[in-house]
Scaffold this motif. Structure first.
Motif, PDB file in Angstrom:
ATOM      1  N   UNK A   9      29.651  36.602  64.433  1.00  0.00           N
ATOM      2  CA  UNK A   9      29.115  36.275  63.157  1.00  0.00           C
ATOM      3  C   UNK A   9      29.702  36.969  61.984  1.00  0.00           C
ATOM      4  N   UNK A  10      29.864  38.044  61.940  1.00  0.00           N
ATOM      5  CA  UNK A  10      30.329  39.105  61.064  1.00  0.00           C
ATOM      6  C   UNK A  10      31.680  38.934  60.855  1.00  0.00           C
ATOM      7  N   UNK A  11      31.913  38.317  59.726  1.00  0.00           N
ATOM      8  CA  UNK A  11      33.479  37.874  59.244  1.00  0.00           C
ATOM      9  C   UNK A  11      34.264  39.141  58.970  1.00  0.00           C
ATOM     10  N   UNK A  12      33.463  40.212  58.574  1.00  0.00           N
ATOM     11  CA  UNK A  12      34.096  41.241  58.367  1.00  0.00           C
ATOM     12  C   UNK A  12      34.505  42.195  59.205  1.00  0.00           C
ATOM     13  N   UNK A  13      34.048  42.118  60.197  1.00  0.00           N
ATOM     14  CA  UNK A  13      34.210  43.125  61.435  1.00  0.00           C
ATOM     15  C   UNK A  13      35.395  42.482  62.357  1.00  0.00           C
ATOM     16  N   UNK A  73      49.281  42.861  53.024  1.00  0.00           N
ATOM     17  CA  UNK A  73      48.472  43.960  53.594  1.00  0.00           C
ATOM     18  C   UNK A  73      46.986  43.265  53.386  1.00  0.00           C
ATOM     19  N   UNK A  74      46.117  43.459  54.506  1.00  0.00           N
ATOM     20  CA  UNK A  74      44.983  42.815  54.717  1.00  0.00           C
ATOM     21  C   UNK A  74      43.749  44.293  54.445  1.00  0.00           C
ATOM     22  N   UNK A  75      42.759  43.896  53.478  1.00  0.00           N
ATOM     23  CA  UNK A  75      41.801  44.796  53.071  1.00  0.00           C
ATOM     24  C   UNK A  75      40.478  44.307  53.543  1.00  0.00           C
ATOM     25  N   UNK A  76      39.445  45.337  53.245  1.00  0.00           N
ATOM     26  CA  UNK A  76      37.952  45.026  53.651  1.00  0.00           C
ATOM     27  C   UNK A  76      37.480  43.587  52.714  1.00  0.00           C
ATOM     28  N   UNK A  77      37.926  43.691  51.776  1.00  0.00           N
ATOM     29  CA  UNK A  77      37.558  42.456  50.725  1.00  0.00           C
ATOM     30  C   UNK A  77      38.703  41.510  50.052  1.00  0.00           C
ATOM     31  N   UNK A  78      39.761  41.439  50.928  1.00  0.00           N
ATOM     32  CA  UNK A  78      40.720  40.492  50.270  1.00  0.00           C
ATOM     33  C   UNK A  78      42.184  40.878  50.765  1.00  0.00           C
ATOM     34  N   UNK A  79      43.205  40.720  50.135  1.00  0.00           N
ATOM     35  CA  UNK A  79      44.655  40.702  50.662  1.00  0.00           C
ATOM     36  C   UNK A  79      45.480  40.867  49.488  1.00  0.00           C
ATOM     37  N   UNK A 112      50.165  41.133  43.833  1.00  0.00           N
ATOM     38  CA  UNK A 112      49.098  40.553  43.640  1.00  0.00           C
ATOM     39  C   UNK A 112      47.717  40.929  44.687  1.00  0.00           C
ATOM     40  N   UNK A 113      46.668  40.860  44.024  1.00  0.00           N
ATOM     41  CA  UNK A 113      45.371  41.237  44.839  1.00  0.00           C
ATOM     42  C   UNK A 113      44.491  39.763  44.836  1.00  0.00           C
ATOM     43  N   UNK A 114      44.383  39.384  46.134  1.00  0.00           N
ATOM     44  CA  UNK A 114      43.599  38.003  46.159  1.00  0.00           C
ATOM     45  C   UNK A 114      42.015  38.780  47.009  1.00  0.00           C
ATOM     46  N   UNK A 115      40.974  38.660  46.045  1.00  0.00           N
ATOM     47  CA  UNK A 115      39.690  39.074  46.472  1.00  0.00           C
ATOM     48  C   UNK A 115      39.134  38.026  47.095  1.00  0.00           C
ATOM     49  N   UNK A 116      38.238  38.329  48.040  1.00  0.00           N
ATOM     50  CA  UNK A 116      37.403  37.362  48.678  1.00  0.00           C
ATOM     51  C   UNK A 116      36.215  36.506  47.795  1.00  0.00           C
ATOM     52  N   UNK A 117      36.152  37.065  46.662  1.00  0.00           N
ATOM     53  CA  UNK A 117      35.151  36.659  45.924  1.00  0.00           C
ATOM     54  C   UNK A 117      35.645  35.459  44.867  1.00  0.00           C
ATOM     55  N   UNK A 118      37.021  35.167  45.323  1.00  0.00           N
ATOM     56  CA  UNK A 118      37.963  33.836  44.632  1.00  0.00           C
ATOM     57  C   UNK A 118      38.527  34.420  43.414  1.00  0.00           C
ATOM     58  N   UNK A 119      38.498  35.695  42.888  1.00  0.00           N
ATOM     59  CA  UNK A 119      39.476  36.355  41.752  1.00  0.00           C
ATOM     60  C   UNK A 119      40.821  36.979  42.250  1.00  0.00           C
ATOM     61  N   UNK A 120      41.733  36.724  41.418  1.00  0.00           N
ATOM     62  CA  UNK A 120      43.009  37.416  41.617  1.00  0.00           C
ATOM     63  C   UNK A 120      43.401  38.145  40.520  1.00  0.00           C
TER      64      UNK A 120
END
Length: 957
Positions: free
Chosen positions: A724-728, A846-852, A863-871
């Motif tokens: 259930x924890x998509x971040x783990x 490279x993958x990060x806690x909250x994005x790529x 380029x940084x793609x954040x999980x909140x929809x901002x780049x």
């Protein structure tokens, strides 16, 4: 392997391969196939003995690097320093052993230091070895005893004729003056010091030419090349040109490496020419020492072939310049260029020693490399007159032994050159020297010297090891077609290791038996469709982009493995597909990646075998770009009907695994209601083994499972998923497979988790949510042979752009066109394309806690793609020599600090660092397709497509 190549390989970590010549590939009769089978079986028993010896030696010496071992006792000897100077002798040669055999290992350098250079004195039968702790070790060539250790380190030049050894550092530490230490090899004592950082020897006249490495920081008033009397060490002249000297005895001439390569008369000491004036012609090059500029790095005189080799390389900050240039060759007597097709290869490894490799049994074996963020390797085989005979992608030799007809690979494989096939293993080292008269190889690992006889060991193989699955991602699961009877599973971990279970996953064994085993590798294993009868497994794989493993086969369920490389051209295998009638027609197809270094083409290929893998034929290539557009590799079913097993299934995923489609009539394709989290593709689409009857299938996502029982029209979701924890990432699904029908007419789902677990689920016992209400789906064109399908259409369609684009704008064509055509919302957000087709570029991800984070070579941006929809995007300002990381940033357990280009951006922008978090993995090479639009761009990186609204930053979807 020449120096610039070796440097390029060390930056990105490299290589391996093999295969038989086409003359052998036409053996298609049952008799010749049987002969090939017998030959391969005879060659396949290779390796474990040496591998075990290596491990024992490392234990005996207390050194971290693996070494070759024996039961011979430790030979004590006096040590001149605190370095662990010890010799371990290897076991007696095996009669008629065809493989290299370890003769001894000598621990020389103290902990934390490595060996630096080596010279072999044939007349005195001694070895001179330096290390990075500034020590010179003198070793008896017969007993391997350390005779003396002097507190001097650096590069070595040996004058056997005059009994002199010269030790120097080409680059000195701050505050030090460059010095060349002169050693009398008769007394093993220092007799003088010369000022300088480079030396060349005229042994016949006992003259020394002393200079310095020519660098951008060399002082304008630096002295020229000085000439000394070798007996008295008195200066007797000077050539008015700074640089590093190289002496050519054929012409009594001095060559001086000084950005270009000058020649000077050794008697008059006057400059007589410039071999490469174009390198310093500012009208042609504009600027010296620039990023991308080419200059002479080194030159060597190779008396064994009567030639001079000159290394001219382009120099690019950080990522490499692309195709690595081989040395240029000149006749040492006339200094006329030698045709590249007739030139030898320059072999080098660790240290400064080099040798020339000519034709071996009438064939040249040439390593060619591409290095630009990622490294590609090709081994070319040419006839004595330069005709290309064959090539192998994913292979390069560390050292070719012309006497034995073998190539030694960096991962320990020994290649038979005549057939380009692995025949066993050697105690892999970085080669520092070779004594052809005695058939002896000198090499290093860390601070230890390895002395290896070129023959004497017999092939051996390692057994499988019973051990639990490691706490690592399970990245692949394969299930035996006879699972109901044999309960056999295969699991692949993120490290590339393969494990086998014969009790349904209760216990596991790591597979050995000669199977490739290296850090950072990807191995893919497959059951023969006739496994119940033939007990045969196949494996393929690669290590990064440069090293291929070809195809390996086991006929005993995975205990022993043999290479099947006959005429296998592309070795970086990714998948093996089998004919539905494999038991009768013995046909299988390997899908592999390739990069033609000389042609500059990167793509994929199918290679087919009709004799169970004993021989291969390159059938078709694709997935590469041309001026006319992208050339796709067709589905394997077009080559081998029914190979995918999906022809009777009316379900499929798009290329990017972000949407699922179903068809009720085989013509119209509709979008299924299953959902995927943004940036997370589906793991697998698994039809039940009775799909034709029960219409049941499963779509596995990283955190859940979806099920349909009506062929895709409606779907239900796993109600009690533990993921259930998509971040783990340890508690996520990373692979999935479905078993055949069991004895009770049921089946199991197997899931591979991020914590090393393989879970078995009975679908009949899973609680499923109520059926999802189908969303409004869009009709898609009838399925074509191409696997490319549009992604899901929104439930409330937005009107797309209609008509022709304004002048200067384009309707997208090429690989991203289908995506844009079927996304009206994307059309409205981005507008028309500003280029007709997308561009392909090398990249890193490279993958990060909250994005790529994605680096794109074409734009020189990160380029940084954040999980909140901002780049966000940033200029790539990292240059070679910049700090790669900062110890002030200490990552928590299980996380990483990004390094190099990603790290510099991450460290310099606190807002980005806070938003994206820590890195979860190391950066990986990738290929990006990018197309700019009026109000943004579309970027495809691997399986992900990013719709990017905005210029330098904005929103993405």
């Amino acid at each position: 392997m020449h120096k610039s190549i070796y440097r390029a390989i060390l930056v990105a970590c490299l290589l391996t391969i093999t295969a038989l010549f086409s003359a052998c590939a036409d053996q298609s009769t049952s008799e010749s196939a049987a002969e090939a089978e017998a030959t391969i079986a005879a060659l396949s028993t290779a390796n474990a003995e040496l591998a075990a010896q290596v491990s024992e030696l490392a234990t005996a010496l207390g050194t971290p690097e693996p070494t070759v071992a024996t039961s011979a006792p430790l030979i004590p000897m006096a040590a001149a320093t605190d370095a662990p100077q010890a010799v371990i002798a290897a076991s007696a040669p095996v009669p008629d052993g065809i493989l290299p055999r370890l003769a001894a290992t000598i621990a020389l350098a103290p902990q934390g230091a490595t060996l630096a250079d080596l010279r072999f004195d044939r007349s005195a039968n001694r070895l001179y070895v330096t290390d990075t702790a500034d020590q010179l070790h003198v070793i008896d060539g017969e007993t391997f005893a350390v005779l003396a250790t002097l507190p001097i380190g650096g590069n070595l030049e040996l004058d056997e004729r005059n009994a002199r050894l010269y030790v120097y550092r080409p680059f000195v530490r701050a505050g030090e003056a460059p010095a060349i230490h002169v050693i009398d090899t008769t007394t093993v004592s220092e007799i003088g010091v010369l000022a300088g950082g480079a030396i060349a020897i005229d042994a016949e006249r006992n003259r020394l030419f002393v200079g310095d490495r020519f660098t951008m920081g060399l002082a304008e008033d630096a002295p020229g090349v000085r000439v000394y009397d070798g007996a008295t060490l008195a200066q007797i002249g000077e050539i008015d040109q700074p640089g590093a000297p190289v002496y050519n005895p054929r012409r009594n001439e001095v060559l001086i490496v000084a950005y270009t390569l000058y020649s000077a008369d050794a008697e008059t000491l006057q400059i007589t020419g410039d071999l490469f004036p174009e390198l310093t012609d500012l009208e042609q090059v504009g600027l010296l020492w620039c990023n991308g500029c080419r200059w002479v790095d080194d030159a060597w005189v190779l008396p064994e072939v009567g030639m001079v080799a000159v290394d001219i390389s382009a120099h690019c900050a950080g990522k490499g310049c692309g195709q690595v240039e081989p040395p240029r060759w000149f006749d040492a007597t006339t200094m006329q260029p030698v045709e590249p097709a007739l030139s030898p290869e320059l072999q080098s490894g660790c240290g400064t020693g080099v040798s020339a490799l000519g034709a071996v049994d009438g064939r040249f074996y040439r390593n060619r490399f591409y290095s630009r963020y990622m490294v590609y390797a090709n081994l070319l085989v040419e006839s004595a007159d330069g005709e290309r005979l064959t090539m192998r992608d994913g292979l390069a030799t560390d050292f070719v032994n012309g006497r034995t007809g073998q190539g030694y690979l960096h991962d320990g494989v020994v290649l038979e050159l005549a057939t380009l096939t692995p025949i066993g293993r050697w105690p892999a080292v970085c080669v520092m020297g070779y004594d052809g008269e005695r058939g002896r190889i000198f090499g290093m690992r860390g601070g230890s010297l390895f002395i290896i006889d070129e023959r004497g060991a017999a092939p051996a193989a390692s057994p499988s090891i019973v051990e639990n699955l490691p706490d690592a991602w399970i990245t692949g699961i394969e299930i035996s077609p006879n699972f109901a009877a044999d309960n056999t599973l295969l699991a692949r971990t993120e490290s590339g290791a393969l494990y086998r279970s014969t009790d349904g996953g209760a216990t596991w064994a790591r597979l050995g038996g000669g199977l490739p085993d290296g850090q950072g590798q990807w191995l893919y294993a497959f059951f023969s469709p006739d496994y119940a009868a033939d007990r045969t497994l196949y494996a393929t794989g690669h290590r990064g982009e440069s090293w291929g493993y070809g195809v390996w086969r086991s006929q005993d369920g995975g205990e022993q493995w043999e290479p099947l490389w006959n005429n296998l051209v592309h070795l970086r295998g990714e998948h093996i597909a089998f004919s539905p009638n494999f038991a009768q027609d013995r046909t299988l197809v390997l899908r592999a990646r390739f990069h033609d270094v000389l042609g500059g083409v990167t793509g994929s290929s199918y290679q087919q075998s009709t004799d169970g893998g004993l021989s291969w034929t390159l059938v078709i290539t694709g997935d590469y770009s041309t001026p006319e557009g992208q050339v796709s590799l067709p589905p394997v079913d077009e080559l081998l009907p029914g190979a995918s097993g999906q022809s009777a299934v009316n379900l499929r995923m798009d290329d990017y695994r972000t949407a699922v489609f179903y068809s009720l009539d085989g013509d119209e394709w509709l979008t299924a209601t299953v959902e995927v989290q943004p940036g997370e593709p589906f793991i697998a689409l698994l039809p039940s083994p009775s799909y034709a009857v029960d219409r049941t299938a499963y779509v596995v996502a990283p955190t859940t499972i979806w099920r349909t029982t009506d062929g895709g029209a409606t779907w239900t979701q796993w109600r009690q998923s533990r993921f259930t924890d998509s971040a783990d990432f340890r508690q996520r699904i990373h692979s999935a497979a479905i078993s055949p029908l069991l004895a009770d007419d049921n089946y199991r789902l197997y899931l591979g988790a991020g914590n090393g677990e393989v879970l078995a689920l009975d679908p009949a016992l899973i609680e499923w949510d109520a059926s999802a209400t189908p969303s409004e789906t869009a009709s898609l064109p009838a399925a074509s042979p191409s696997p490319s399908l549009p992604t899901a259409t929104p439930a409330e369609p937005t009107a797309g752009l209609i008509g022709d684009p304004p002048e200067g704008y384009f309707r997208p064509m090429g690989e991203l066109a289908l995506f844009w055509d079927n996304k009206p919302d994307v059309q409205q957000a981005l507008g028309w394309a500003t280029t007709e087709r997308p561009t392909s570029s090398a990249a890193a991800v490279q993958r990060f806690d909250n994005g790529v984070m994605v680096w794109v070579e074409e734009t020189a941006r990160v380029y940084a793609f954040l999980n909140n929809g901002r780049w966000l995007s940033y200029a790539d300002t990292f240059r070679e020599g910049d700090p790669e990381s900062d110890p002030a940033f200490a990552p928590p357990a299980g996380k990483q600090q990004p390094v190099r280009g990603f790290g510099k951006v991450w460290r310099e922008h606190a807002d980005l660092r806070d938003a994206i978090g820590w890195a979860l993995t190391k950066e990986e090479p990738a290929t990006v397709l990018r197309q700019p639009f009026e109000r943004g761009q579309i970027m495809r990186a691997g399986v992900f497509i990013y719709t990017m609204v905005g210029e330098a930053d904005g929103t993405w979807k």
